[in-house]
Design a protein around this motif. Structure first.
Motif, PDB file in Angstrom:
ATOM      1  N   LEU A 726       0.463  -1.470  -0.644  1.00 20.02           N
ATOM      2  CA  LEU A 726      -0.017  -0.115  -0.123  1.00 20.02           C
ATOM      3  C   LEU A 726       1.284   1.129  -0.333  1.00 20.02           C
ATOM      4  O   LEU A 726       0.334   2.754  -0.616  1.00 20.02           O
ATOM      5  N   CYS A 727       2.072   1.032   0.817  1.00 21.16           N
ATOM      6  CA  CYS A 727       2.486   2.265   1.281  1.00 21.16           C
ATOM      7  C   CYS A 727       3.199   2.683  -0.622  1.00 21.16           C
ATOM      8  O   CYS A 727       3.367   3.543  -0.538  1.00 21.16           O
ATOM      9  N   VAL A 728       4.308   1.754  -0.833  1.00 22.92           N
ATOM     10  CA  VAL A 728       4.511   1.928  -2.238  1.00 22.92           C
ATOM     11  C   VAL A 728       4.394   2.680  -3.658  1.00 22.92           C
ATOM     12  O   VAL A 728       4.098   2.943  -3.638  1.00 22.92           O
ATOM     13  N   TYR A 729       2.460   1.705  -3.422  1.00 25.01           N
ATOM     14  CA  TYR A 729       2.388   2.667  -4.224  1.00 25.01           C
ATOM     15  C   TYR A 729       1.559   4.241  -3.713  1.00 25.01           C
ATOM     16  O   TYR A 729       1.654   4.664  -5.624  1.00 25.01           O
ATOM     17  N   LEU A 730       1.650   4.520  -2.811  1.00 25.43           N
ATOM     18  CA  LEU A 730       1.367   5.948  -2.952  1.00 25.43           C
ATOM     19  C   LEU A 730       2.573   6.584  -2.929  1.00 25.43           C
ATOM     20  O   LEU A 730       2.456   8.142  -3.515  1.00 25.43           O
ATOM     21  N   TYR A 731       3.675   5.864  -2.263  1.00 23.49           N
ATOM     22  CA  TYR A 731       4.973   6.441  -3.311  1.00 23.49           C
ATOM     23  C   TYR A 731       5.364   6.818  -4.564  1.00 23.49           C
ATOM     24  O   TYR A 731       5.659   7.867  -4.340  1.00 23.49           O
ATOM     25  N   LYS A 732       4.764   5.761  -5.173  1.00 29.46           N
ATOM     26  CA  LYS A 732       5.003   5.999  -6.765  1.00 29.46           C
ATOM     27  C   LYS A 732       3.696   7.141  -7.965  1.00 29.46           C
ATOM     28  O   LYS A 732       3.933   8.217  -8.062  1.00 29.46           O
ATOM     29  N   LYS A 733       2.121   6.965  -7.237  1.00 30.85           N
ATOM     30  CA  LYS A 733       1.680   7.733  -7.498  1.00 30.85           C
ATOM     31  C   LYS A 733       0.603   9.108  -6.913  1.00 30.85           C
ATOM     32  O   LYS A 733      -0.597   9.484  -6.641  1.00 30.85           O
ATOM     33  N   GLY A 734       0.977   8.132  -5.982  1.00 36.53           N
ATOM     34  CA  GLY A 734       0.039   9.497  -4.761  1.00 36.53           C
ATOM     35  C   GLY A 734       0.253  11.241  -5.466  1.00 36.53           C
ATOM     36  O   GLY A 734       1.961  11.159  -4.664  1.00 36.53           O
ATOM     37  N   GLU A 735       0.250  12.578  -3.960  1.00 33.91           N
ATOM     38  CA  GLU A 735       0.633  13.251  -4.270  1.00 33.91           C
ATOM     39  C   GLU A 735       1.409  13.481  -3.269  1.00 33.91           C
ATOM     40  O   GLU A 735       1.249  12.105  -1.751  1.00 33.91           O
ATOM     41  N   SER A 736       1.894  14.838  -2.704  1.00 34.09           N
ATOM     42  CA  SER A 736       3.046  15.306  -1.580  1.00 34.09           C
ATOM     43  C   SER A 736       2.863  14.773  -0.056  1.00 34.09           C
ATOM     44  O   SER A 736       3.054  13.808   0.441  1.00 34.09           O
ATOM     45  N   LEU A 737       1.145  15.546   0.151  1.00 35.08           N
ATOM     46  CA  LEU A 737       0.424  15.033   1.371  1.00 35.08           C
ATOM     47  C   LEU A 737       0.062  13.155   1.725  1.00 35.08           C
ATOM     48  O   LEU A 737       0.449  12.916   3.018  1.00 35.08           O
ATOM     49  N   LEU A 738      -0.177  12.562   0.841  1.00 34.58           N
ATOM     50  CA  LEU A 738      -0.400  11.783   0.394  1.00 34.58           C
ATOM     51  C   LEU A 738       1.111  10.421   0.740  1.00 34.58           C
ATOM     52  O   LEU A 738       0.674   9.430   1.260  1.00 34.58           O
ATOM     53  N   ARG A 739       1.830  10.431   0.083  1.00 34.18           N
ATOM     54  CA  ARG A 739       3.662  10.773   0.144  1.00 34.18           C
ATOM     55  C   ARG A 739       3.365  10.369   2.068  1.00 34.18           C
ATOM     56  O   ARG A 739       4.063   9.478   2.228  1.00 34.18           O
ATOM     57  N   THR A 740       3.150  11.633   2.510  1.00 37.79           N
ATOM     58  CA  THR A 740       4.007  12.031   4.094  1.00 37.79           C
ATOM     59  C   THR A 740       3.142  10.823   5.107  1.00 37.79           C
ATOM     60  O   THR A 740       4.393  10.796   5.400  1.00 37.79           O
ATOM     61  N   ARG A 741       2.051  10.717   4.214  1.00 35.51           N
ATOM     62  CA  ARG A 741       1.727   9.881   5.398  1.00 35.51           C
ATOM     63  C   ARG A 741       1.820   8.895   5.081  1.00 35.51           C
ATOM     64  O   ARG A 741       1.515   7.688   5.984  1.00 35.51           O
ATOM     65  N   ALA A 742       2.469   8.483   4.148  1.00 38.58           N
ATOM     66  CA  ALA A 742       1.799   6.695   3.797  1.00 38.58           C
ATOM     67  C   ALA A 742       3.648   6.713   4.903  1.00 38.58           C
ATOM     68  O   ALA A 742       3.989   5.429   4.749  1.00 38.58           O
ATOM     69  N   MET A 743       4.697   8.003   4.636  1.00 41.48           N
ATOM     70  CA  MET A 743       5.948   7.298   5.029  1.00 41.48           C
ATOM     71  C   MET A 743       5.676   6.749   6.637  1.00 41.48           C
ATOM     72  O   MET A 743       6.805   5.990   7.067  1.00 41.48           O
ATOM     73  N   LEU A 744       4.722   8.049   7.633  1.00 39.84           N
ATOM     74  CA  LEU A 744       4.948   8.054   8.509  1.00 39.84           C
ATOM     75  C   LEU A 744       4.166   7.091   8.919  1.00 39.84           C
ATOM     76  O   LEU A 744       4.501   6.204  10.236  1.00 39.84           O
ATOM     77  N   CYS A 745       3.351   6.082   8.785  1.00 36.67           N
ATOM     78  CA  CYS A 745       2.062   5.108   8.385  1.00 36.67           C
ATOM     79  C   CYS A 745       3.275   3.926   8.387  1.00 36.67           C
ATOM     80  O   CYS A 745       3.403   3.183   9.381  1.00 36.67           O
ATOM     81  N   HIS A 746       3.903   4.220   7.285  1.00 33.92           N
ATOM     82  CA  HIS A 746       4.938   3.052   6.779  1.00 33.92           C
ATOM     83  C   HIS A 746       5.870   2.908   8.299  1.00 33.92           C
ATOM     84  O   HIS A 746       6.340   1.353   8.721  1.00 33.92           O
ATOM     85  N   ILE A 747       6.910   3.498   8.768  1.00 38.63           N
ATOM     86  CA  ILE A 747       7.663   4.038   9.714  1.00 38.63           C
ATOM     87  C   ILE A 747       7.014   3.337  11.043  1.00 38.63           C
ATOM     88  O   ILE A 747       7.655   2.945  11.540  1.00 38.63           O
TER      89      ILE A 747
END
Length: 1108
Positions: A726-747
């Protein structure tokens, strides 16, 4: 009552002074208390004469069992022993007074002086009630008639007592001022204490006296006015019922009769009973009265409360009153009712009381009467089925309760409900929910057909049956399907909803949406009817696209949350919409489709063509998820309602997964990213077992043909793989805000699973801490939660310094609750405006997502202790070195604890840690270990024993370091074996610790490996060297602050250029925005904050350790 009096020239208005109803003030009621309170153990003792009574027969088996348990040969022996014990404890010795002496004393005239005739100051005197100047001209009989007629229309007792009778009553009342009299009730006896004071007699329930003691309130007061005793020969009596809800007028009359029976017209036995009760406490009086209960029943049999006094019957206190035997022979008319009628009366009385209480919103009365109703119904109708009127009452109470709860939520910070009423409301909420669940089928059947009556199970049961009407009668007054009313339009023609006029009605509703005075609930009902008549998939889609937002609009405010039933209905309709779209692939819903002008007709779709409809399913899912979160925020987490509501999360998660699959198939990347972020936020904080259970449940509930390409079934079996996908998909195709939140959730997920180094590296490489202050509040809260979880992960892995660095930013501020969105922590001198406080409350996380704050504080203080105590020992007496503080909160707590004159045993987590810190500083590392291990909060962590062992090892090592810092100036050499013995550490570990201290220039010493000792050197820095070190530290901090300021300015300027670049863009806005954020995120920042320095130093330390 006295009809001839109305023609008399002496009218009531001229003789009686106008007054309001006499009520004792609350202050006076509080002052009128008993002067002595004695609490004794209650024991029920029968005399031998009661063995043949019905009461002795009823309890004889229990008394016999009690006698056998206490090893008595018989019940009589037990009673004799108990009676002697009571008399001994009460120090009671009966007085031997002859009956003749009593009668002589009672017949002596008592001369009432002015002081003895006076009443307490709070009692209204007789001259305030009667016109004493005019009353002197009338005889006693006229005054008697006037007095009784005056009180006949009021809720008062009244009587005119002859002078000799009152002197007897007053004399005995002064001799024996307290007594206990019984009041027969429907289910036994209720005892009242009577007490004579001045010319008043107070009646108080014995139960209330035992409960409240001197704070108990009187139920009735009899006031005697002896003003006319000398020249008219009468005393006027007025009885006021102070607690009309607890004692009726009929019961008050009975108590007055009982008082007269014992104090005026009693026999020798009754007078002896009063005399024997003298000098006893009220409880011991009850013992004696109960012992002589067989005589009581014969005395009070004539005053049973079921018999009503005749309308014109005189009081026993009146002149020329008939004798007791004559009065008891009066035949009174009684209404005999069957058991069926009694059941019906009790049922109707309870229902009527509930209906009256509903009109004034008296939830306490509703609760009490509802309990009584349930008890009567279960007792009378439990074996033959519930009556229909009872089902009707349950349904109406449920509706009334829902309306009351909705009104309370709409009031918000306005006038709130009384605490007692609110408690009764919450209690009724649980009771109604339980009863409705028990009779769910009957309630549903009544709601479907509230007019027609059902056939009752037993003809003996008399219950309320609505009059049945045939179909011909109903045809004249048409009863529609909506609560008995039919909608009509212009010209009083009924409105019909068909598939032909569906689009027309739908357009009318959409045009009226948002306008003033629009009934939103009515719109929802109309749309639901239109959905029922929709014949084609296109019509169903159009109606659903209007119905779902209408249901969301019914709760427009951010503070109020959506009703659970409506929320479930909306979720089903979203699933229905997705089902239609999955079945009919030629329809697609997009939010960028231009709305057609002629959309009131069924479109003609050619084979292979896709017809796009304007709408946004992802916004429906977002709003549904937000409403679910708001409901969890508003429900008390310590009730079963929160658990029941939390069960709906699985269905919500299934809807999110279903929406993700639909967006994947239609290549809606932006919607897919948003819904994947929603899915990720439901998973990242949960353990593996919960995630696995949820995924299995969702995979079974979805159709077999729905498969996701992003998260195939093989990936969903492992929670880490699922989160990673789920996080990798957001890293590739998500907006900046979604990438930031995905990174925090992954960590966060990595830290939760004790993968500290992966979480740390991702946090450092993402540079999130550089510009997280520019993000929205929700993202900052997620960042704080992630930092805390990383700190706890480092603590579990035994990395004390790294853990303290992570937790310092959150725990060191004193605003942990606010930073983690787990509550509002009001500051002393700061007042937030109501709008800001309201926003803060809306950001609060649901209770099941909270991080335990006590565990967090315990870990932070433990890390601070292991770092601060050696640092304080290293600083020694150097004032400049002691200014360097690692943890200010820990230092403040330690200083406060040391200033205490007396330190008791530790009671909470802080006390344990402060005691352990003082023991560690004093070199008592074993005591420090015991105090840290005794903290119970460690049980909340997985592998508790492993963590305690780790902490014990760290305490030994830091104890060694503290010892070397403290006593290095007193020794020239220290043996390594001796240090190993003192701190129970291996020699290799001691050597390693000393070597690190020498390498880091913390200890001026050298190792003598031949003699296996540490050679200590005394090196004192010159003043120039100390100033140079201070200058270097301040210069380093100044450079770092400048770098952070420059980075912030660059980030702000970049954002301003981005906003200017976005102006004038058209449909390619999203693509350009995505590219722009990718470019900005590709730029690397060279600086690091304090957290980077701490973690970087720890990495370098590990590398140097490996090299050694």
């Amino acid at each position: 009552m006295y009809s001839g009096l109305r023609n008399s020239t002496h009218s009531l208005s001229s003789l009686f002074i106008k007054q309001n109803k006499h009520v004792f003030p609350k202050r006076v009621q509080t002052q009128m208390r008993f002067s002595k309170v004695t609490s004794d153990q209650f024991q029920f003792i029968h005399s031998k004469d009661t063995s043949n009574s019905k009461y002795m027969e009823k309890y004889y088996d229990k008394l016999k069992n009690k006698a056998e348990k206490e090893k008595f040969s018989s019940v009589e022996e037990m009673k004799a022993v108990k009676l002697k014990a009571i008399q001994k404890n009460s120090s009671f010795t009966p007085k031997k007074i002859s009956l003749n002496e009593i009668e002589t004393n009672s017949l002596q005239k008592t001369n009432f002086t002015k002081d003895s005739m006076s009443l307490p100051p709070h009692v209204k005197p007789l001259d305030k009630i009667l016109n004493m100047e005019k009353i002197k001209d009338h005889d006693s009989e006229t005054i008697e008639k006037l007095w009784l007629e005056y009180h006949s229309t009021k809720n008062y007792l009244s009587a005119v007592i002859p002078a000799e009778t009152y002197r007897t009553l007053f004399k005995r009342g002064q001799q024996y001022p307290m007594f206990v009299v019984p009041l027969p009730q429907e289910q036994g006896l209720e005892f009242y204490i009577l007490q004579f004071q001045f010319h008043q007699c107070f009646f108080t329930s014995l139960l209330e006296y035992k409960t409240h003691g001197i704070e108990s309130k009187h139920h009735m007061v009899l006031t005697h006015f002896p003003d006319l005793i000398d020249y008219k020969g009468i005393v006027l009596m007025q009885g006021e019922i102070i607690q009309p809800k607890l004692i009726s007028l009929k019961s008050a009359q009975y108590l007055a009769y009982a008082m007269q029976k014992f104090y005026v017209s009693g026999t020798k036995y009754e007078l002896d009973l009063i005399r024997d009760c003298d000098d006893l406490t009220p409880i011991n009086k009850l013992y004696l009265v109960l012992r002589e209960s067989f005589y009581f029943f014969s005395v009070i049999k004539k005053y049973e409360p079921t018999s009503k006094p005749a309308a014109g019957a005189k009081s026993k206190f009146l002149k020329d009153a008939e004798s007791e035997s004559e009065e008891s022979d009066i035949d009174e008319k009684r209404e005999v009712k069957s058991a069926k009628d009694k059941k019906q009366d009790a049922l109707e009385s309870s229902i009527k009381t509930i209906e009256n209480a509903k009109k004034i919103n008296d939830w306490v009365a509703i609760q009490n009467e509802f309990e009584k109703l349930n008890k009567n119904v279960s007792k009378s109708f439990g074996s033959i089925g519930m009556p229909r009127v009872y089902i009707k009452t349950i349904a109406s109470l449920e509706d009334f309760l829902n309306e009351a709860l909705q009104k309370e939520k709409e009031k918000e910070a306005k006038k709130k409900m009384n605490a007692t009423q609110a408690k009764a409301l919450n209690s009724m909420k649980n009771k109604i929910k339980k009863i409705v669940r028990q009779f769910e089928d009957e309630v549903e059947r009544w709601r479907q057909n509230p007019v027609e009556s059902e056939e009752e199970p037993d003809e003996d049961v008399d219950i309320e049956k609505p009059t049945s009407t045939n179909h011909e009668e109903l045809s004249s007054n048409e009863v529609p399907d909506d609560e008995g009313f039919e909608q009509v339009g212009k010209g009083k023609k009924p409105i019909e909803f068909t598939s032909d006029n569906l689009f027309k009605k739908l357009r009318e509703i959409l045009e009226a949406r948002g306008k003033k005075n629009t009934d939103r609930l009515e719109q929802i009902k109309v749309l639901q009817k239109l959905l029922g008549v929709a014949a084609t998939p296109y019509q169903q889609i159009r109606v659903l696209l209007a119905l779902i937002p209408s249901q969301f609009d019914y709760y427009p405010g951010m503070s109020s949350y959506m009703n659970v039933d409506m929320w479930k209905s909306t979720q089903k309709e979203i699933n229905q919409l997705l089902t239609i779209l999955e079945t009919n692939l030629h329809f697609a819903i997009h939010d960028l489709v231009e709305e057609e002008e002629e959309d009131d007709k069924e479109p003609v779709i050619e084979p292979g063509q896709t017809y796009s409809i304007r709408g946004s399913i992802v916004s429906f899912i977002d709003r549904l998820d937000d409403e679910f979160t708001k409901s969890l925020q508003n429900i008390d987490p310590h009730t079963t309602d929160y658990v029941d509501r939390l069960k709906d999360e699985t269905e919500l998660y299934a809807t999110i997964v279903r929406g993700q699959i639909y967006f994947e198939k239609n290549d809606l990347n932006e919607s897919t990213s948003r819904v994947i972020m929603r899915r990720l936020e439901h998973l990242y904080y949960k353990p593996d077992q919960v995630i696995q259970t949820v995924e299995n449940t969702v995979s079974q509930s979805l159709p077999s043909n729905l498969k996701s390409s992003i998260t195939p079934p093989a990936i969903t079996q492992d929670s880490s793989d699922l989160i990673h996908a789920l996080c990798v998909y957001l890293y590739k195709k998500g907006e900046s805000l979604l990438r930031t939140r995905a990174m925090l959730c992954h960590i966060y997920h990595h830290a939760l699973h004790n993968r500290f180094y992966i979480a740390r590296d991702m946090l450092l490489m993402s540079h999130l801490q550089d510009n997280i202050q520019l993000s929205d509040v929700g993202t900052q809260i997620l960042h704080n939660r992630t930092m805390v979880q990383v700190g706890l992960c480092a603590f579990r892995e035994g990395m004390i310094k790294e853990s303290q660095s992570c937790l310092q930013e959150i725990c060191g501020t004193g605003r942990v609750k606010e930073l983690l969105a787990q509550g509002l922590q009001l500051q002393k001198y700061s007042q937030l405006p109501p709008e800001q406080e309201k926003l803060d409350r809306q950001r609060q996380l649901p209770f099941h997502m909270h991080i335990n704050l006590e565990l967090l504080e315990c870990a932070y203080l433990t890390c601070s202790m292991l770092l601060e105590i050696p640092a304080m020992a290293a600083a020694g007496s150097n004032p400049e070195a002691r200014k360097k503080v690692i943890s200010k909160p820990f230092r403040r707590m330690l200083d406060y604890n040391e200033r205490q004159v007396f330190s008791g045993p530790p009671e909470n987590t802080r006390d344990h840690i402060m005691g352990a810190a003082k023991a560690l500083a004093a070199g008592e590392w074993q005591k420090c270990q015991e105090l840290i291990s005794a903290i119970k909060i460690w049980d909340l962590m997985p592998e508790t024993q492993k963590i305690k062992d780790m902490l014990g090892r760290k305490i030994q090592e830091e104890g060694l370091r503290t010892y070397l810092f403290t006593y290095s100036s007193y020794y020239t050499t220290l043996g390594l074996e001796q240090l190993s013995t003192m701190f129970s550490l291996p020699v290799n570990t001691v050597t390693s610790i000393v070597s690190k201290m020498i390498w880091n220039e913390e200890l001026a010493a050298s190792l003598d490996q031949i003699n296996n000792v540490v050679v200590l050197h005394r090196v004192e820095l010159t003043k120039v060297q100390q100033l140079a070190l201070m200058f270097a530290e301040k210069a380093t901090s100044f450079v770092e602050a400048n770098e952070r300021t420059l980075e912030q300015k660059q980030a702000v300027g970049q954002n301003q250029r981005d906003q200017q670049r976005q102006k004038g863009q058209t449909n390619q806005q999203n693509t350009e925005k995505r590219t722009m954020y990718q470019k900005r995120d590709g730029q690397q920042q060279r600086s690091r904050n304090n957290f980077n320095n701490g973690l970087g130093n720890s990495v370098r330390g590990r590398i140097q350790q490996n090299r050694m």
